[in-house]
Scaffold this motif. Sequence first.
Motif, PDB file in Angstrom:
ATOM      1  N   ALA A  29       0.833  -1.205   0.000  1.00  0.00           N
ATOM      2  CA  ALA A  29       0.000   0.000   0.000  1.00  0.00           C
ATOM      3  C   ALA A  29       0.867   1.253   0.000  1.00  0.00           C
ATOM      4  CB  ALA A  29      -0.929   0.006   1.220  1.00  0.00           C
ATOM      5  N   ARG A  30       1.966   1.217   0.718  1.00  0.00           N
ATOM      6  CA  ARG A  30       2.876   2.371   0.759  1.00  0.00           C
ATOM      7  C   ARG A  30       3.552   2.585  -0.585  1.00  0.00           C
ATOM      8  NH1 ARG A  30       8.212   3.760   2.120  1.00  0.00           N
ATOM      9  NH2 ARG A  30       8.315   5.653   3.379  1.00  0.00           N
ATOM     10  N   ARG A  31       3.926   1.498  -1.249  1.00  0.00           N
ATOM     11  CA  ARG A  31       4.593   1.604  -2.556  1.00  0.00           C
ATOM     12  C   ARG A  31       3.747   2.339  -3.584  1.00  0.00           C
ATOM     13  NH1 ARG A  31       7.005  -3.240  -1.363  1.00  0.00           N
ATOM     14  NH2 ARG A  31       5.308  -4.511  -2.132  1.00  0.00           N
ATOM     15  N   VAL A  32       2.427   2.152  -3.551  1.00  0.00           N
ATOM     16  CA  VAL A  32       1.563   2.744  -4.571  1.00  0.00           C
ATOM     17  C   VAL A  32       0.963   4.089  -4.155  1.00  0.00           C
ATOM     18  CG1 VAL A  32       1.014   0.502  -5.598  1.00  0.00           C
ATOM     19  CG2 VAL A  32      -0.508   1.474  -3.852  1.00  0.00           C
ATOM     20  N   SER A  33       1.299   4.577  -2.971  1.00  0.00           N
ATOM     21  CA  SER A  33       0.723   5.837  -2.491  1.00  0.00           C
ATOM     22  C   SER A  33       1.812   6.866  -2.202  1.00  0.00           C
ATOM     23  CB  SER A  33      -0.086   5.589  -1.214  1.00  0.00           C
ATOM     24  OG  SER A  33      -0.452   6.820  -0.620  1.00  0.00           O
ATOM     25  N   THR A  34       1.861   7.901  -3.022  1.00  0.00           N
ATOM     26  CA  THR A  34       2.817   8.973  -2.729  1.00  0.00           C
ATOM     27  C   THR A  34       2.432   9.706  -1.455  1.00  0.00           C
ATOM     28  OG1 THR A  34       1.626  10.498  -4.184  1.00  0.00           O
ATOM     29  CG2 THR A  34       3.498   9.302  -5.141  1.00  0.00           C
ATOM     30  N   ALA A  35       1.149   9.731  -1.121  1.00  0.00           N
ATOM     31  CA  ALA A  35       0.723  10.365   0.128  1.00  0.00           C
ATOM     32  C   ALA A  35       1.357   9.668   1.329  1.00  0.00           C
ATOM     33  CB  ALA A  35      -0.799  10.342   0.249  1.00  0.00           C
ATOM     34  N   LEU A  36       1.398   8.334   1.328  1.00  0.00           N
ATOM     35  CA  LEU A  36       2.005   7.607   2.443  1.00  0.00           C
ATOM     36  C   LEU A  36       3.520   7.752   2.466  1.00  0.00           C
ATOM     37  CD1 LEU A  36      -0.074   4.301   2.533  1.00  0.00           C
ATOM     38  CD2 LEU A  36      -0.118   6.188   4.184  1.00  0.00           C
ATOM     39  N   ARG A  37       4.117   7.861   1.303  1.00  0.00           N
ATOM     40  CA  ARG A  37       5.578   7.955   1.251  1.00  0.00           C
ATOM     41  C   ARG A  37       6.100   9.344   1.556  1.00  0.00           C
ATOM     42  NH1 ARG A  37       4.716   5.440  -3.566  1.00  0.00           N
ATOM     43  NH2 ARG A  37       5.671   7.147  -4.708  1.00  0.00           N
ATOM     44  N   ALA A  38       5.416  10.377   1.057  1.00  0.00           N
ATOM     45  CA  ALA A  38       6.003  11.717   1.158  1.00  0.00           C
ATOM     46  C   ALA A  38       4.973  12.815   1.385  1.00  0.00           C
ATOM     47  CB  ALA A  38       6.792  12.018  -0.113  1.00  0.00           C
ATOM     48  N   GLY A  39       3.733  12.452   1.646  1.00  0.00           N
ATOM     49  CA  GLY A  39       2.685  13.457   1.789  1.00  0.00           C
ATOM     50  C   GLY A  39       2.746  14.206   3.102  1.00  0.00           C
ATOM     51  N   ASP A  40       1.922  15.248   3.176  1.00  0.00           N
ATOM     52  CA  ASP A  40       1.792  16.002   4.423  1.00  0.00           C
ATOM     53  C   ASP A  40       1.164  15.113   5.484  1.00  0.00           C
ATOM     54  OD1 ASP A  40       2.852  18.377   3.361  1.00  0.00           O
ATOM     55  OD2 ASP A  40       0.902  18.942   2.541  1.00  0.00           O
ATOM     56  N   PHE A  41       1.351  15.503   6.749  1.00  0.00           N
ATOM     57  CA  PHE A  41       0.921  14.693   7.893  1.00  0.00           C
ATOM     58  C   PHE A  41       0.151  15.560   8.872  1.00  0.00           C
ATOM     59  CE2 PHE A  41       1.429  13.383  12.252  1.00  0.00           C
ATOM     60  CZ  PHE A  41       1.269  12.015  12.227  1.00  0.00           C
ATOM     61  N   GLU A  42      -0.932  14.998   9.429  1.00  0.00           N
ATOM     62  CA  GLU A  42      -1.590  15.648  10.563  1.00  0.00           C
ATOM     63  C   GLU A  42      -2.256  14.603  11.441  1.00  0.00           C
ATOM     64  OE1 GLU A  42      -4.967  18.283  10.061  1.00  0.00           O
ATOM     65  OE2 GLU A  42      -5.774  17.021   8.473  1.00  0.00           O
ATOM     66  N   TRP A  43      -2.156  14.832  12.755  1.00  0.00           N
ATOM     67  CA  TRP A  43      -2.890  14.002  13.702  1.00  0.00           C
ATOM     68  C   TRP A  43      -4.360  14.357  13.608  1.00  0.00           C
ATOM     69  CZ3 TRP A  43      -0.692   9.985  15.781  1.00  0.00           C
ATOM     70  CH2 TRP A  43       0.675   9.982  16.020  1.00  0.00           C
ATOM     71  N   LEU A  44      -5.230  13.379  13.755  1.00  0.00           N
ATOM     72  CA  LEU A  44      -6.673  13.611  13.749  1.00  0.00           C
ATOM     73  C   LEU A  44      -7.221  13.477  15.163  1.00  0.00           C
ATOM     74  CD1 LEU A  44      -7.661  11.508  10.605  1.00  0.00           C
ATOM     75  CD2 LEU A  44      -7.283  13.989  10.752  1.00  0.00           C
ATOM     76  N   ASP A  45      -8.222  14.286  15.478  1.00  0.00           N
ATOM     77  CA  ASP A  45      -8.909  14.118  16.756  1.00  0.00           C
ATOM     78  C   ASP A  45      -9.521  12.725  16.777  1.00  0.00           C
ATOM     79  OD1 ASP A  45      -8.317  16.678  17.644  1.00  0.00           O
ATOM     80  OD2 ASP A  45     -10.162  17.525  16.827  1.00  0.00           O
ATOM     81  N   SER A  46      -9.345  12.050  17.894  1.00  0.00           N
ATOM     82  CA  SER A  46      -9.862  10.684  17.980  1.00  0.00           C
ATOM     83  C   SER A  46     -10.191  10.360  19.430  1.00  0.00           C
ATOM     84  CB  SER A  46      -8.844   9.685  17.411  1.00  0.00           C
ATOM     85  OG  SER A  46      -7.605   9.809  18.067  1.00  0.00           O
ATOM     86  N   PRO A  47     -11.033   9.349  19.636  1.00  0.00           N
ATOM     87  CA  PRO A  47     -11.412   8.959  21.001  1.00  0.00           C
ATOM     88  C   PRO A  47     -10.214   8.439  21.788  1.00  0.00           C
ATOM     89  CG  PRO A  47     -12.812   7.892  19.350  1.00  0.00           C
ATOM     90  CD  PRO A  47     -11.695   8.550  18.618  1.00  0.00           C
ATOM     91  N   ASP A  48     -10.372   8.403  23.107  1.00  0.00           N
ATOM     92  CA  ASP A  48      -9.335   7.819  23.961  1.00  0.00           C
ATOM     93  C   ASP A  48      -9.013   6.412  23.485  1.00  0.00           C
ATOM     94  OD1 ASP A  48      -9.224  10.073  25.520  1.00  0.00           O
ATOM     95  OD2 ASP A  48     -10.457   9.245  27.144  1.00  0.00           O
ATOM     96  N   GLY A  49      -7.744   6.082  23.488  1.00  0.00           N
ATOM     97  CA  GLY A  49      -7.307   4.748  23.085  1.00  0.00           C
ATOM     98  C   GLY A  49      -7.103   4.584  21.594  1.00  0.00           C
ATOM     99  N   VAL A  50      -7.326   5.654  20.818  1.00  0.00           N
ATOM    100  CA  VAL A  50      -7.182   5.585  19.367  1.00  0.00           C
ATOM    101  C   VAL A  50      -6.155   6.612  18.904  1.00  0.00           C
ATOM    102  CG1 VAL A  50      -8.332   5.878  17.131  1.00  0.00           C
ATOM    103  CG2 VAL A  50      -9.563   4.818  19.042  1.00  0.00           C
ATOM    104  N   LEU A  51      -5.228   6.170  18.075  1.00  0.00           N
ATOM    105  CA  LEU A  51      -4.327   7.078  17.370  1.00  0.00           C
ATOM    106  C   LEU A  51      -4.776   7.106  15.919  1.00  0.00           C
ATOM    107  CD1 LEU A  51      -0.799   6.011  18.670  1.00  0.00           C
ATOM    108  CD2 LEU A  51      -2.071   8.063  19.266  1.00  0.00           C
ATOM    109  N   ALA A  52      -4.960   8.314  15.390  1.00  0.00           N
ATOM    110  CA  ALA A  52      -5.395   8.433  13.994  1.00  0.00           C
ATOM    111  C   ALA A  52      -4.650   9.597  13.359  1.00  0.00           C
ATOM    112  CB  ALA A  52      -6.897   8.648  13.921  1.00  0.00           C
ATOM    113  N   TRP A  53      -4.229   9.383  12.112  1.00  0.00           N
ATOM    114  CA  TRP A  53      -3.551  10.448  11.387  1.00  0.00           C
ATOM    115  C   TRP A  53      -3.894  10.377   9.917  1.00  0.00           C
ATOM    116  CZ3 TRP A  53      -1.086   6.315  13.618  1.00  0.00           C
ATOM    117  CH2 TRP A  53      -0.376   5.458  12.782  1.00  0.00           C
TER     118      TRP A  53
END
Length: 108
Positions: A29-53
């Motif tokens: 999935a990373r190989r075919v996605s430039t967003a995953l390889r080099a895109g911008d990054f932001e943490w997303l608001d998420s419930p306790d116990g969840v990490l989302a970006w």
Amino acid sequence: PPEADPRNAATLRDDESSILPLYRRLLAARRVSTALRAGDFEWLDSPDGVLAWRRWDDAGERVVAVNMGEDTRLPVEGTVLVASDGRGEGERFDGALGADRAVLVEPR
């Protein structure tokens, strides 16, 4: 090393529930996605116990969510590209994320 027989690559390769097939799906999935390889990054608001970006670029967007808590809902919809347990890959993601589960989603 301890437990070398059940933890070697040949054994893991034959077990679809092992970490090796998951790593391979994530790397593909990373190989075919430039967003995953080099895109911008932001943490997303998420419930306790969840990490989302979110990672994005001009070619697309991906969201990763890792739930280390109870079943929950996220404000994300799209297609599951990779799931930690393999369930639902290629199917619609409606925001429901089970306990101890992680997903890579292509939002719509």
